[in-house]
Design a protein around this motif. Structure first.
Motif, mmCIF file in Angstrom:
data_model
loop_
_atom_site.group_PDB
_atom_site.id
_atom_site.type_symbol
_atom_site.label_atom_id
_atom_site.label_comp_id
_atom_site.label_asym_id
_atom_site.label_seq_id
_atom_site.Cartn_x
_atom_site.Cartn_y
_atom_site.Cartn_z
ATOM 1 N N GLY A 20 0.520 -0.931 -0.382
ATOM 2 C CA GLY A 20 -0.346 -0.166 0.199
ATOM 3 C C GLY A 20 0.298 1.108 -0.182
ATOM 4 N N ASP A 46 -6.474 -8.297 -0.323
ATOM 5 C CA ASP A 46 -7.024 -6.831 -0.207
ATOM 6 C C ASP A 46 -8.170 -6.965 -0.802
ATOM 7 N N ARG A 96 -9.384 -0.332 -0.613
ATOM 8 C CA ARG A 96 -9.020 0.816 0.340
ATOM 9 C C ARG A 96 -7.951 0.091 1.292
ATOM 10 N N ALA A 97 -7.997 -1.251 1.060
ATOM 11 C CA ALA A 97 -7.390 -2.206 2.664
ATOM 12 C C ALA A 97 -7.229 -3.327 2.483
ATOM 13 N N GLY A 142 -1.237 -5.331 7.629
ATOM 14 C CA GLY A 142 -1.782 -5.275 6.737
ATOM 15 C C GLY A 142 -1.777 -3.526 5.922
ATOM 16 N N HIS A 143 -2.193 -2.745 5.757
ATOM 17 C CA HIS A 143 -2.313 -1.280 5.183
ATOM 18 C C HIS A 143 -4.194 -1.089 4.991
ATOM 19 N N LEU A 144 -4.305 -0.048 5.129
ATOM 20 C CA LEU A 144 -5.205 0.896 5.268
ATOM 21 C C LEU A 144 -5.108 2.195 4.841
ATOM 22 N N ARG A 197 -6.651 7.099 -1.988
ATOM 23 C CA ARG A 197 -5.693 6.370 -1.887
ATOM 24 C C ARG A 197 -4.107 7.309 -1.808
ATOM 25 N N VAL A 234 -1.613 6.558 3.358
ATOM 26 C CA VAL A 234 -1.657 5.340 3.714
ATOM 27 C C VAL A 234 -0.946 4.899 5.105
ATOM 28 N N THR A 272 0.387 1.279 7.147
ATOM 29 C CA THR A 272 1.050 0.210 6.857
ATOM 30 C C THR A 272 1.512 -0.369 8.324
#
Length: 895
Positions: free
Chosen positions: A341, A437, A441-442, A475-477, A483, A486, A488
């Protein structure tokens, strides 16, 4: 340095800052909404011959992708040289037909390069990127130059590119009075796509005109964007594709001969000449259209380039890059753990380990063998390995590797009596990575590694743990729908189990030093049979725009251990940083693009002692004449070090101030030069300086060479020498920690020669001479913990004398030459090395290759300690060498 064959323009950020770009957008400042272009592929009605001519009738039925926009030099403006790209397909492959119009065909750059070679200033090229899953995150890329050289790779994490993958596909080019033509055939067996009667794929097409430095895109991404796959155009019309289980077999045979100049007289195992042959098999099976099983039996990697020689005076292991094709393909799935991300990742003394380091598989045997003559294997035999990679229907990306290595023995001979000693147990290595994914977005995932050893030797059981296990999640958001921002993160835990002796060895290792006598938060447990720990990291990053903040916090607990399957140097660390990157990617009167980078960072151990405290600034610019310049400054204050005494008490560590600068010429020219230098100074009198010149010359379209001489000089005021037990050294907990000033000079030169006989035939040579000389003076011992105070022998305390005949120093450490004496073997060194590697490669049909390899290594070491260039060079050339000759033939079968 120049861009690789298929890479996009990326920011030359330091300290592991990376950024890539690509996709369609309105012209800068237009304020218009971005439009995603779409093109339709036509089904071929007759056989398409890949000859670079596009004279089949089906090509005239396919609609062209055109109206390319410049990314460089004038972002958003129409390309000055038109491009038209058409797509056809049949049951087996996708065909790409590209017409690159050129107003001056005689000026088309078309120097030959090897596969995946650097094309900066060398050749015009066109690249096709395909997101066959249409997940807007992953894909494949295929490129061909105007000279017919090819390159390929994979796309990952939206903006990442990896050129280590080599697919089996075909391409041809031709030149005419309108420009040049490229034709590609990409078998569907080389692509991974989901099942479906109507396919829509992401598509990028990029063209480079070298003489104008004009890079044009069918689907343009602004320079301030770091996205790539998610901003692609679309390719539709791929209807009726059937999912097939393709099978590829790559059997090989090798013949190898070694002529050793280092064989000792009377050695029963080595008379100076050995010969051997072997056979093996690589296989690739398409379990489904989006999942592949790769397997290798008795693999041989003799064609890969040798590792460079290094002189490592630290307690930490040297990291060497993986070069074996089976392991580097798909490795980005493991390398990107905790980073998905984000377009940028920054270091600053970060010690977060690599959970999977594939060079552990087949490593040099770790056990010891003693004898008058010893014949030990240089690497562990890989019995077989398999990996499964791909993407499930539910969106899980999968990468699993399992490998088994053989039990290895060293043969010994003493007094004519031969024996053998086990130096490596039978071992199994497992590494698995899954990721999914969640929308756009996440995403989240897991990574695990496991190593299990089967012992039949008590010495190895006391040295190595029997099992090692790591499990982690990441994980990432994205914080916005665009985008841009972010967060992570990752968390992982480890557990290593084995004999008490093997776990004690890990506790005392340089990664943690549990035996430190003044440590309050860790302690050595001789009865322990396992070691456990954890690691975490969390990063914030802005992926696009002219101002990009970045921040991170990370921690590695004292008991975290991954070195059985991964790579780490330090545990017992936590830290963080805050950084700002200022970008100006558009041309002005001064530069074509530039950036400024500012950061503050800190590191502590788990007792809260400061281990690092620094500031960093750097600047980079590409000038109007295509020269590039860079400069940086780095400064740190006094901190503590729990590694300086290598298991002893805590000491202070002096701060530092360093500067560096570099300049590089226009890469379009036949002669390209680059000059870099750096200088560092510390308040204790330590200093270091390095200068490096790199010269890249292309005298012929098919021949180029690079030379890179490097000169390094450094003075270390307190270099660790040894530790001696002495009950009189009460202040240092009963041991004397001996240091000295080290004056070191190092000269090296990496040389590469490339003779490209055709797009599929090349001769490459790598040569690295190295001279490294070190002289130790002013022997002294640490005076008090948590200080940087020393007592010099012969001045502040005790006496010291040197026995030149036996090469040892004798120290009486007490006042007036009293106390228990000890000796120090003369640590001075003169190390010379020459490593050479020559590889002839001929891909006589797609996927089938003949290698002819010659490798030479020679080295010599004395304890003179004085740098004398002519003398050291002469000794290097006179040193006996080991020569290895190898021929490897592999033949590809596929359906």
């Amino acid at each position: 340095m120049g861009r690789k064959l298929l890479s996009t323009v990326s920011l030359a950020a330091l300290l592991a800052v990376s950024s890539t770009a690509s996709a369609q957008a309105p012209a800068p400042g237009s304020g218009g909404a971005r439009v995603t272009p779409r093109i339709t592929a036509a089904r071929a009605t007759a056989r398409i011959s890949v000859d670079g001519r596009l004279d089949e009738a089906d090509w005239s039925r396919a609609l062209p992708a055109k109206d390319f926009l410049q990314k460089d030099p004038d972002e958003g403006q129409p390309a000055t040289e038109p491009t038209e790209v058409r797509f056809l397909y049949d049951d087996d492959a996708l065909y790409v037909g590209a017409r690159m119009f050129d107003s001056e065909p005689s000026k088309i750059a078309r120097r030959l390069t090897r596969r995946d070679g650097d094309t900066d200033g060398i050749a015009d090229w066109i690249t096709v990127g395909l997101d066959a899953h249409h997940d807007k995150l992953t894909g494949s890329k295929f490129s061909v130059t105007a000279a017919g050289s090819i390159g390929d790779g994979v796309l990952f994490n939206d903006s990442g590119e990896d050129d280590t993958w080599n697919g089996v596909w075909d391409a041809a080019v031709s030149i005419d009075d309108k420009g040049w033509i490229a034709e590609m055939r990409i078998p569907f067996s080389q692509l991974r796509f989901s099942k479906g009667d109507r396919q829509v794929w992401g598509l990028h097409v990029v063209r480079m005109v070298q003489r104008k430095q004009e890079e044009s895109w069918w689907a343009l991404v602004p320079k301030k964007e770091s996205k790539l796959v998610s901003l692609a155009g679309e390719l539709d019309g791929l209807d009726g594709l059937e999912s097939r289980r393709h099978l590829e077999l790559l059997p090989y045979v090798t013949a190898r001969s070694e002529i050793s100049g280092t064989a000792e007289p009377g050695d029963p195992f080595n008379d100076g000449r050995t010969a051997a042959g072997s056979v093996g098999l690589d296989a690739k099976w398409g379990v489904a259209s989006n999942m592949t099983l790769d397997a290798t039996v008795n693999p041989d990697f003799g064609q890969v380039e040798v590792d460079p020689a290094v002189v490592n005076l630290t307690v930490f292991e040297t990291f060497f890059e993986e070069k074996r094709p089976f392991f580097i393909e798909g490795s980005q799935a493991f390398d990107n753990f905790g980073r998905n991300g984000a377009s940028g990742y920054m270091g600053f003394n970060r010690t977060n380990p690599s959970l999977f380091y594939s060079r552990r598989i087949g490593r040099t045997p770790q056990g010891a063998a003693a004898g008058e003559y010893v014949d030990r294997p240089s690497s562990t035999t890989i019995i077989g390995a398999a990996k499964v990679t791909g993407k499930t229907r539910r969106g899980w990306t999968v990468n699993v590797i399992d490998a088994a290595t053989a039990r290895e023995w060293a043969r010994t001979s003493t007094g004519g009596v031969e024996g053998k000693a086990q130096v490596e147990p039978f071992s199994n290595y497992l590494a698995a990575r899954v990721r999914r994914d969640v929308g756009q977005r996440a995403g989240f995932g897991m990574l695990t590694t496991a190593v299990n050893r089967n012992f039949s030797d008590s010495a190895l059981d006391a040295q190595l743990p029997g099992s090692a296990f790591v499990l982690g999640g990441d994980g990432h958001l994205f914080l916005t729908g665009t985008r841009d921002y972010v967060v992570t993160g990752s968390f992982s835990g480890s557990r290593v189990a084995g004999s008490q002796a093997s776990i004690a060895r890990l506790q005392r290792s340089s990664a943690r030093y549990y035996q430190r006598p003044d440590a309050t938060h860790v302690s050595f447990d001789p009865d322990a049979e396992s070691l456990s720990g954890w690691s975490l990291q969390s990063d914030f990053n802005k992926n696009s725009g002219g101002i990009r903040p970045n921040a991170a916090f990370w921690a590695v607990s004292p008991g975290f251990e991954v070195n059985d399957a991964g790579f780490m140097m330090n545990a017992d660390r936590m830290g963080g940083h805050a950084a700002l990157v200022f970008l100006k990617p558009t041309p002005d009167a001064f530069s074509r693009d530039r950036q400024l980078f500012l950061a503050k960072w800190n590191v502590w151990n788990f007792a809260g002692d400061a281990m690092g405290d620094g500031y960093f600034a750097s600047f980079y610019a590409t000038l109007r004449n295509y020269w590039s310049i860079n400069a940086s400054a780095h400064a740190g204050g006094w901190v503590y070090s729990d590694r300086l005494t290598r298991g002893g008490p805590m000491m202070r560590s002096p701060g530092f101030t360093s500067v560096s600068a570099g300049i590089e010429g226009d890469e379009r020219k036949p002669v390209v030069w680059e000059l870099d230098g750096d200088y560092e100074r510390r308040p204790d009198g330590s200093w270091s300086g390095e200068a490096q010149l790199e010269l890249r010359v292309r005298p012929l379209p098919s021949f180029s060479f690079e030379i890179g001489p490097t000169f390094t000089r450094q003075l270390t005021a307190a270099q660790y020498v040894r530790a001696v037990s002495d009950t009189d050294a009460a202040a240092m907990y009963g041991r004397r920690y001996v240091f000295a000033a080290l004056d070191q000079t190092e000269v090296g030169m990496e040389t590469r020669l490339d003779l490209i006989l055709s797009p599929r035939m090349s001769l490459q040579m790598y040569l690295q001479p190295l001279l490294s000389v070190g002289r130790y003076t002013g022997f002294k011992e640490a005076a008090q913990p948590r200080t940087y105070d020393f007592l010099r022998y012969g001045q502040d305390t005790g006496t010291i004398s040197f026995d030149a005949e036996n090469g040892v120093y004798t120290v009486y450490p007490g006042p007036g030459g009293t106390g228990t004496p000890f000796v120090i073997p003369d640590p001075d060194f003169n190390y010379t090395s020459l490593r050479a590697n020559t590889v002839f490669r001929w891909e006589f049909k797609p996927g089938s290759t003949l290698y002819v390899v010659w490798t030479q290594q020679r080295e010599d070491e004395t304890s003179d300690g004085r740098f004398a260039f002519n003398q050291d060079i002469s000794r290097m050339m006179r040193a006996p060498g080991d020569n290895v000759f190898m021929v490897k033939l592999s033949y590809w079968f596929g359906r």
